[in-house]
Design a protein around this motif. Sequence first.
Motif, PDB file in Angstrom:
ATOM      1  N   UNK A 641       0.825  -1.209   0.000  1.00 32.51           N
ATOM      2  CA  UNK A 641       0.000   0.000   0.000  1.00 32.51           C
ATOM      3  C   UNK A 641       0.861   1.262   0.000  1.00 32.51           C
ATOM      4  N   UNK A 642       2.090   1.153   0.514  1.00 30.30           N
ATOM      5  CA  UNK A 642       2.942   2.328   0.646  1.00 30.30           C
ATOM      6  C   UNK A 642       3.880   2.511  -0.549  1.00 30.30           C
ATOM      7  N   UNK A 643       3.997   1.491  -1.379  1.00 35.55           N
ATOM      8  CA  UNK A 643       4.888   1.589  -2.540  1.00 35.55           C
ATOM      9  C   UNK A 643       4.322   2.592  -3.536  1.00 35.55           C
ATOM     10  N   UNK A 644       5.213   3.362  -4.122  1.00 33.56           N
ATOM     11  CA  UNK A 644       4.788   4.367  -5.086  1.00 33.56           C
ATOM     12  C   UNK A 644       5.730   5.544  -5.093  1.00 33.56           C
ATOM     13  N   UNK A 645       5.312   6.622  -5.732  1.00 33.44           N
ATOM     14  CA  UNK A 645       6.144   7.821  -5.851  1.00 33.44           C
ATOM     15  C   UNK A 645       5.482   8.975  -5.113  1.00 33.44           C
ATOM     16  N   UNK A 660      10.523  -7.958  -1.192  1.00 33.96           N
ATOM     17  CA  UNK A 660      10.568  -9.148  -0.352  1.00 33.96           C
ATOM     18  C   UNK A 660      10.262  -8.828   1.115  1.00 33.96           C
ATOM     19  N   UNK A 661       9.245  -7.992   1.324  1.00 36.02           N
ATOM     20  CA  UNK A 661       8.844  -7.664   2.682  1.00 36.02           C
ATOM     21  C   UNK A 661       9.687  -6.606   3.354  1.00 36.02           C
ATOM     22  N   UNK A 662      10.510  -5.909   2.585  1.00 37.43           N
ATOM     23  CA  UNK A 662      11.305  -4.790   3.101  1.00 37.43           C
ATOM     24  C   UNK A 662      10.953  -3.556   2.281  1.00 37.43           C
ATOM     25  N   UNK A 663      10.762  -2.425   2.955  1.00 38.67           N
ATOM     26  CA  UNK A 663      10.487  -1.180   2.243  1.00 38.67           C
ATOM     27  C   UNK A 663      11.794  -0.434   2.004  1.00 38.67           C
ATOM     28  N   UNK A 664      11.951   0.082   0.783  1.00 43.55           N
ATOM     29  CA  UNK A 664      13.105   0.896   0.431  1.00 43.55           C
ATOM     30  C   UNK A 664      12.613   2.232  -0.096  1.00 43.55           C
ATOM     31  N   UNK A 665      13.388   3.273   0.161  1.00 48.76           N
ATOM     32  CA  UNK A 665      13.029   4.614  -0.297  1.00 48.76           C
ATOM     33  C   UNK A 665      14.233   5.243  -0.971  1.00 48.76           C
ATOM     34  N   UNK A 671      21.120   7.570  -3.154  1.00 46.72           N
ATOM     35  CA  UNK A 671      21.037   6.110  -3.138  1.00 46.72           C
ATOM     36  C   UNK A 671      19.718   5.639  -2.534  1.00 46.72           C
ATOM     37  N   UNK A 672      19.432   4.366  -2.770  1.00 43.21           N
ATOM     38  CA  UNK A 672      18.254   3.742  -2.183  1.00 43.21           C
ATOM     39  C   UNK A 672      18.626   3.204  -0.797  1.00 43.21           C
ATOM     40  N   UNK A 673      17.774   3.489   0.207  1.00 40.89           N
ATOM     41  CA  UNK A 673      18.010   3.005   1.562  1.00 40.89           C
ATOM     42  C   UNK A 673      16.763   2.292   2.074  1.00 40.89           C
ATOM     43  N   UNK A 674      16.991   1.290   2.889  1.00 38.62           N
ATOM     44  CA  UNK A 674      15.859   0.637   3.528  1.00 38.62           C
ATOM     45  C   UNK A 674      15.288   1.556   4.595  1.00 38.62           C
ATOM     46  N   UNK A 675      13.953   1.565   4.704  1.00 39.96           N
ATOM     47  CA  UNK A 675      13.280   2.263   5.797  1.00 39.96           C
ATOM     48  C   UNK A 675      12.598   1.207   6.652  1.00 39.96           C
ATOM     49  N   UNK A 676      12.590   1.425   7.960  1.00 39.14           N
ATOM     50  CA  UNK A 676      12.198   0.392   8.913  1.00 39.14           C
ATOM     51  C   UNK A 676      10.917   0.795   9.638  1.00 39.14           C
ATOM     52  N   UNK A 677      10.024  -0.175   9.870  1.00 39.59           N
ATOM     53  CA  UNK A 677       8.734   0.170  10.497  1.00 39.59           C
ATOM     54  C   UNK A 677       8.903   0.581  11.955  1.00 39.59           C
ATOM     55  N   UNK A 678       8.393   1.741  12.276  1.00 41.22           N
ATOM     56  CA  UNK A 678       8.316   2.193  13.669  1.00 41.22           C
ATOM     57  C   UNK A 678       6.934   1.895  14.219  1.00 41.22           C
TER      58      UNK A 678
END
Length: 754
Positions: A641-645, A660-665, A671-678
């Motif tokens: 639901x959060x993927x997009x621009x 694969x169950x990890x969000x990247x921004x 560069x692309x970095x992983x963002x982690x659920x708070x």
Amino acid sequence: MFSNIFKSYGIFYALIFIFALLLTPNSASSAADSKTTPQKALYGTLQPDEFMTRWMVAGPVPVFSGKPDPADTDTQRKAFRDELVNIKAIGASLERRSLKIGEKNYSWQPVESKEDIVDLAKTFGDTNFVIAYAWAEFQMPEPQIILLGIGSDDGIRIWLNGKLVHDNWIGRATRKDDDIVPLAVEKGRNQLLLKIQNMEQAWSFSCRMLGPSTLQGKMVEAAKRGNLDNLRVLLDNGVHVNAKIDPGITALHAAKIYGREDVEKLLLEKGADSGIPMPGKEILVDAIFKKAIKDNYPGAAVLVSRNGETLYEKCFGYANLGYHIPITSQTKFRIGSVSKQFTAAAILKLQEERKLSVRDTLSKFIPDFPRGNEVTIHHLLTHTSGIHSYTDNPDFLKTAASEVKPEELIESIKKDPFDFNPGENWKYNNSGYFILGYIVKKISGQPLEEYLKKNFFEPLGMKDTGTHRHNLILENEAEGYSYIDGKIQKAVDWDMSRAGGAGALYSTVEDLHKWNEAVFNGKILGESSLRAAFTPALLSNGTLPQTLASGGYGYGWGIGEVRGLKEISHGGGLHGFISQLSRYPEQNLTVVVLTNAAPPLPDLGPSAAAQDIAAIYLWDQMDKTISYAVDASADPKLFDDYAGKFEYPGGAILTVTNEEGHLFAQLSGQPKFEIFPRSENEFFWKVTEARIQFVRDETGEVRHAIHYQGGRELKVPRIEEEIPAELDPASYDQYTGEYELGQGITITVTREGD
């Protein structure tokens, strides 16, 4: 005078390891026995805090099969996640001294570093977008949990005895102990396998078993940074909740100073003693600089005052390493872009004398300047002119050490196309302030240097401030140094004629204190001028420039907020020097930090140090800040639901992907970095203190997000994905050719296949 952000590296200490290796076989081991195992990478029992500097290393394995594409982070991440080798067969490959990856064999070779950080570039050269494997074996007297401190540039995976125990794909410089990894080691032999992926530039790693004193420091650091995950790891693995580090600081003290309310709560639940007295403010400030500035290092001059009264004034390190001349309060530093407020004050003074107006166009002063009738002095003062900054040109550093006449440099600035239309955007711009210095001379009839001296420096008694020149002989002048690859070396020596009104001044902490007191007490400019100088500039559409890290920019001063307190400040940086001059106007607090190393010493960024100092003196008046911990209960099924621009001000796009169950921004140009659920809908970056909250509308759709960083909130709308139209490639031929956009810019369109 430029960005104060430099890629920093860990401090290197030379260590020599002498081991008598009497290894006994371990049936659980998957490596070869001691007769065939490479001796260079064998250790006895790991000693606390001693770095593992001897490894067997294989590589470099290219990430891309063809020409590297820095923007293709998907391929880079896939190469990192994929197990390119059979982990169980590592022992056999070490016996053969050859590691097969795909169709190619890579030799295992012994690498021994004389420093804490293992520099892979020294082994393989400056190689971008590559992977290396590093292997070592150590002994442990009994099964136990140890904490491994890992630093890497960039991503790193770790296997212990063939089992994956750590995975962090990240773009960063190597800093010792960035990752704290619990290891369940076995009695006898244990094998470590590291996979280190380089993106661009430096390539290195560090590894050690953390000892008690270091772990205590890590706990205080985790409390300061609000890193609840690291804090729990440390507490769960035996670090005492009331452990102190020099000079008597506990994790609870750090949590209070930096407003980490969640950390305070956790520490108190774990039995932290709130009755332990906090060290005095002077002792706490001392600790910032004593931690970073070692023997025979360049250093810093620091001054803190409130209501005009000096509360703290100390100096650390050397002004000149060759002659062992220590830094004193009279040491003169080049202050770079802190000079901009002096240039701005000169312009406003001339306006008060009715000799010009900030509404005047540039063409009034330089008639033949391209688009000069569209650019105002206001645009130049606020970095909204669109004129290209000459220091952004790729060949600038080739000329930085040579003298230039103002007219000559302005002629070269005229040739650069505009970055954007005047008033429509914001971009930090040294060309604008160089031109302003030239305008001061043209209107006043005096060079900027003389105007500042006559109108500001002499009346205020600023006898140790002036414009730097290459042939100038100054008493008590700091030499500029650079910290590169763990070593101190002399910095590029600029000819400051290249800086002019954008950054050519030198000064001392005491003179800058005099200046700040005069400015903020109305002794330099009138009330209306100060109000204009300290008001964030708006773009032509009436909106604030959305610079993520600050509240805005006025006339030569940055206007921001630090944990709820207004801050008016400016930093400066050029090779060899970084400076920071900050004012908290409602508390009448001034902080001055001047250093003579750029790139800077590890753990000594003047801007961050100045904010740390402000927190030490004002923490009980500041807002609380959030802490960060990964919410393991966040449902990955929601991540799609959060993927997009998401569109950021200025046209930047944040692309969010679920992999694969990890969000990247990935923000445009970064560069692309992983963002982690708070939480279920809020995520945070680990590489910087920023977070993003995804907001659903009444239908449950995510239509926008809110980005939090640097005390600001940005509402960023989600934009619809564009679907490419289906066209016959034969029609492409009609679009090929050259298109003239004006200002010397031509776009060439070509067809290559389809």
